[in-house]
Design a protein around this motif. Structure first.
Motif, PDB file in Angstrom:
ATOM      1  N   VAL A 120     -52.389   6.222  19.871  1.00 46.17           N
ATOM      2  CA  VAL A 120     -53.530   5.427  20.308  1.00 46.17           C
ATOM      3  C   VAL A 120     -53.481   5.244  21.823  1.00 46.17           C
ATOM      4  CG1 VAL A 120     -52.612   3.095  20.201  1.00 46.17           C
ATOM      5  CG2 VAL A 120     -54.980   3.487  19.615  1.00 46.17           C
ATOM      6  N   GLU A 121     -52.290   5.386  22.369  1.00 48.21           N
ATOM      7  CA  GLU A 121     -52.152   5.307  23.829  1.00 48.21           C
ATOM      8  C   GLU A 121     -52.644   6.583  24.500  1.00 48.21           C
ATOM      9  OE1 GLU A 121     -48.553   4.518  25.953  1.00 48.21           O
ATOM     10  OE2 GLU A 121     -48.311   2.576  24.959  1.00 48.21           O
ATOM     11  N   ARG A 122     -52.287   7.712  23.884  1.00 51.53           N
ATOM     12  CA  ARG A 122     -52.712   8.980  24.454  1.00 51.53           C
ATOM     13  C   ARG A 122     -52.837  10.017  23.349  1.00 51.53           C
ATOM     14  NH1 ARG A 122     -50.147  13.393  26.883  1.00 51.53           N
ATOM     15  NH2 ARG A 122     -48.126  12.418  26.738  1.00 51.53           N
ATOM     16  N   ASP A 123     -54.003  10.545  23.175  1.00 49.90           N
ATOM     17  CA  ASP A 123     -54.232  11.577  22.170  1.00 49.90           C
ATOM     18  C   ASP A 123     -53.694  12.915  22.655  1.00 49.90           C
ATOM     19  OD1 ASP A 123     -55.221  10.744  19.792  1.00 49.90           O
ATOM     20  OD2 ASP A 123     -57.315  10.758  20.388  1.00 49.90           O
ATOM     21  N   GLY A 124     -53.532  13.843  21.720  1.00 48.03           N
ATOM     22  CA  GLY A 124     -53.178  15.205  22.065  1.00 48.03           C
ATOM     23  C   GLY A 124     -51.725  15.423  22.427  1.00 48.03           C
ATOM     24  N   GLN A 125     -50.841  14.627  21.872  1.00 49.17           N
ATOM     25  CA  GLN A 125     -49.420  14.818  22.145  1.00 49.17           C
ATOM     26  C   GLN A 125     -48.818  15.826  21.178  1.00 49.17           C
ATOM     27  OE1 GLN A 125     -46.988  11.412  23.288  1.00 49.17           O
ATOM     28  NE2 GLN A 125     -48.708  10.088  22.812  1.00 49.17           N
ATOM     29  N   THR A 126     -47.826  16.544  21.658  1.00 42.73           N
ATOM     30  CA  THR A 126     -47.120  17.493  20.808  1.00 42.73           C
ATOM     31  C   THR A 126     -45.972  16.788  20.090  1.00 42.73           C
ATOM     32  OG1 THR A 126     -45.518  18.119  22.499  1.00 42.73           O
ATOM     33  CG2 THR A 126     -47.619  19.288  22.495  1.00 42.73           C
ATOM     34  N   LEU A 127     -45.376  17.524  19.172  1.00 46.26           N
ATOM     35  CA  LEU A 127     -44.248  16.973  18.413  1.00 46.26           C
ATOM     36  C   LEU A 127     -43.119  16.543  19.335  1.00 46.26           C
ATOM     37  CD1 LEU A 127     -42.590  16.453  15.859  1.00 46.26           C
ATOM     38  CD2 LEU A 127     -42.121  18.890  15.744  1.00 46.26           C
TER      39      LEU A 127
ATOM     40  N   LEU B 269     -54.928  10.307   8.928  1.00 49.87           N
ATOM     41  CA  LEU B 269     -54.813   9.373  10.048  1.00 49.87           C
ATOM     42  C   LEU B 269     -54.520  10.116  11.340  1.00 49.87           C
ATOM     43  CD1 LEU B 269     -52.784   6.523   8.322  1.00 49.87           C
ATOM     44  CD2 LEU B 269     -55.042   6.299   9.349  1.00 49.87           C
ATOM     45  N   VAL B 270     -54.024  11.336  11.192  1.00 48.24           N
ATOM     46  CA  VAL B 270     -53.729  12.188  12.348  1.00 48.24           C
ATOM     47  C   VAL B 270     -54.314  13.568  12.077  1.00 48.24           C
ATOM     48  CG1 VAL B 270     -51.895  13.433  13.542  1.00 48.24           C
ATOM     49  CG2 VAL B 270     -51.681  10.988  13.173  1.00 48.24           C
ATOM     50  N   ARG B 271     -54.966  14.108  13.068  1.00 49.52           N
ATOM     51  CA  ARG B 271     -55.490  15.461  12.965  1.00 49.52           C
ATOM     52  C   ARG B 271     -54.849  16.309  14.050  1.00 49.52           C
ATOM     53  NH1 ARG B 271     -61.814  13.976  11.877  1.00 49.52           N
ATOM     54  NH2 ARG B 271     -61.612  13.571   9.643  1.00 49.52           N
TER      55      ARG B 271
ATOM     56  N   ARG C 260     -48.521  28.164  21.283  1.00 47.29           N
ATOM     57  CA  ARG C 260     -47.333  27.675  20.574  1.00 47.29           C
ATOM     58  C   ARG C 260     -47.296  26.164  20.538  1.00 47.29           C
ATOM     59  NH1 ARG C 260     -42.323  28.907  24.731  1.00 47.29           N
ATOM     60  NH2 ARG C 260     -43.428  28.478  26.657  1.00 47.29           N
ATOM     61  N   TYR C 261     -48.341  25.531  21.009  1.00 45.48           N
ATOM     62  CA  TYR C 261     -48.398  24.074  20.990  1.00 45.48           C
ATOM     63  C   TYR C 261     -49.275  23.574  19.846  1.00 45.48           C
ATOM     64  CZ  TYR C 261     -46.526  24.574  25.708  1.00 45.48           C
ATOM     65  OH  TYR C 261     -45.751  24.905  26.765  1.00 45.48           O
ATOM     66  N   LYS C 262     -48.939  22.408  19.346  1.00 46.04           N
ATOM     67  CA  LYS C 262     -49.755  21.776  18.308  1.00 46.04           C
ATOM     68  C   LYS C 262     -50.015  20.344  18.757  1.00 46.04           C
ATOM     69  CE  LYS C 262     -49.909  20.942  13.334  1.00 46.04           C
ATOM     70  NZ  LYS C 262     -49.088  20.816  12.113  1.00 46.04           N
ATOM     71  N   PHE C 263     -51.241  20.066  19.052  1.00 46.98           N
ATOM     72  CA  PHE C 263     -51.598  18.745  19.572  1.00 46.98           C
ATOM     73  C   PHE C 263     -52.062  17.843  18.446  1.00 46.98           C
ATOM     74  CE2 PHE C 263     -52.481  21.860  22.949  1.00 46.98           C
ATOM     75  CZ  PHE C 263     -51.531  21.431  23.867  1.00 46.98           C
ATOM     76  N   HIS C 264     -51.686  16.597  18.536  1.00 53.62           N
ATOM     77  CA  HIS C 264     -52.010  15.633  17.478  1.00 53.62           C
ATOM     78  C   HIS C 264     -52.943  14.556  18.016  1.00 53.62           C
ATOM     79  CE1 HIS C 264     -48.162  17.495  16.371  1.00 53.62           C
ATOM     80  NE2 HIS C 264     -48.564  17.350  15.117  1.00 53.62           N
ATOM     81  N   ASP C 265     -53.959  14.278  17.211  1.00 53.95           N
ATOM     82  CA  ASP C 265     -54.935  13.258  17.592  1.00 53.95           C
ATOM     83  C   ASP C 265     -55.007  12.183  16.513  1.00 53.95           C
ATOM     84  OD1 ASP C 265     -55.815  14.713  19.944  1.00 53.95           O
ATOM     85  OD2 ASP C 265     -56.749  16.103  18.532  1.00 53.95           O
ATOM     86  N   LEU C 266     -55.218  10.975  16.957  1.00 52.49           N
ATOM     87  CA  LEU C 266     -55.357   9.844  16.038  1.00 52.49           C
ATOM     88  C   LEU C 266     -56.764   9.801  15.465  1.00 52.49           C
ATOM     89  CD1 LEU C 266     -54.221   7.183  14.850  1.00 52.49           C
ATOM     90  CD2 LEU C 266     -55.023   6.039  16.914  1.00 52.49           C
ATOM     91  N   ASN C 267     -56.849   9.505  14.185  1.00 55.19           N
ATOM     92  CA  ASN C 267     -58.146   9.333  13.537  1.00 55.19           C
ATOM     93  C   ASN C 267     -58.162   7.984  12.825  1.00 55.19           C
ATOM     94  OD1 ASN C 267     -60.682   9.810  12.434  1.00 55.19           O
ATOM     95  ND2 ASN C 267     -59.807  10.714  10.592  1.00 55.19           N
TER      96      ASN C 267
END
Lengths: 96, 96
Positions: B22-29, B61-63, B69-76
């Motif tokens: 929720v602080e920053r979207d699009g973070q990787t693992l 809750l996360v998409r 080679r990156y996988k970005f995660h966003d909050l839903n």
DNA sequence: ACTATAGGCAAGTGGTGACTTGCCTATCAA
DNA sequence: TTGATAGGCAAGTCACCACTTGCCTATAGT
């Protein structure tokens, strides 16, 4: 604590109990047991429900009042309203 | 399903992950791992976080979006808003 | 007094979930 | 191609949690 609220909500049976209490406050342990059996087909022992109620009470989602040999349980939604806004983004992006 | 949402929210580490997203979207693992270690002192393995992310993703809750080679995660937050009103009594609820 | 009802306490059991370990695949840079 | 980075898969361990069982206390009715 918020921790207790989330733990309390984690169990489906406890959520059913909240469903029953939101329909009618002031139910006793035996009433809740009966309604879970008849309405949801949950064949749980009285002690199981009692333990669930203890968890809900420690999370302050349920408050109880003793009256003679009866113990009435009431729903308290205040903890719910407090934990909800934790991840809801401030509408800073949606503002025009 | 609401069941998955409550299960996902039951774990404190997963709630921390939501806090980070929720602080920053699009973070990787790896970013999430690093932030959990530095900011919260959680010494968890990469796989542990990966499994948590999988649980959050199955609860919608996360998409995630793959990019190279990156996988970005966003909050839903949509599932959160849907399960909130379940036990909120009529007089505290807004009309649709 | 006696009996039934409403509920509580505590130990034990089974299953699920969190976490680790080890190995594997894929992408990018040199 | 080689090496480093980013991530995935699968089996195994361990602790916690839901539920049961058995026994106990207290209140109400007769």
């Amino acid at each position: 604590m918020a921790e207790d609220v989330f733990k309390a909500l984690a169990d489906p049976t406890r959520r059913r109990i909240l469903d029953e209490l939101v329909e009618r406050d002031g139910q006793t342990l035996f009433e809740i047991c009966a309604r879970l059996v008849t309405k949801h087909g949950l064949g749980l022992s009285r002690q199981a429900i009692s333990q669930h109620l203890a968890v809900l009470e420690s999370a302050d989602l349920v408050r109880s009042r003793r009256q003679g040999r009866y113990k009435f349980h009431d729903l308290n939604t205040e903890p719910l309203e407090r934990i909800i806004t934790r991840w809801l983004k401030r509408d800073t992006q949606e503002a025009p």
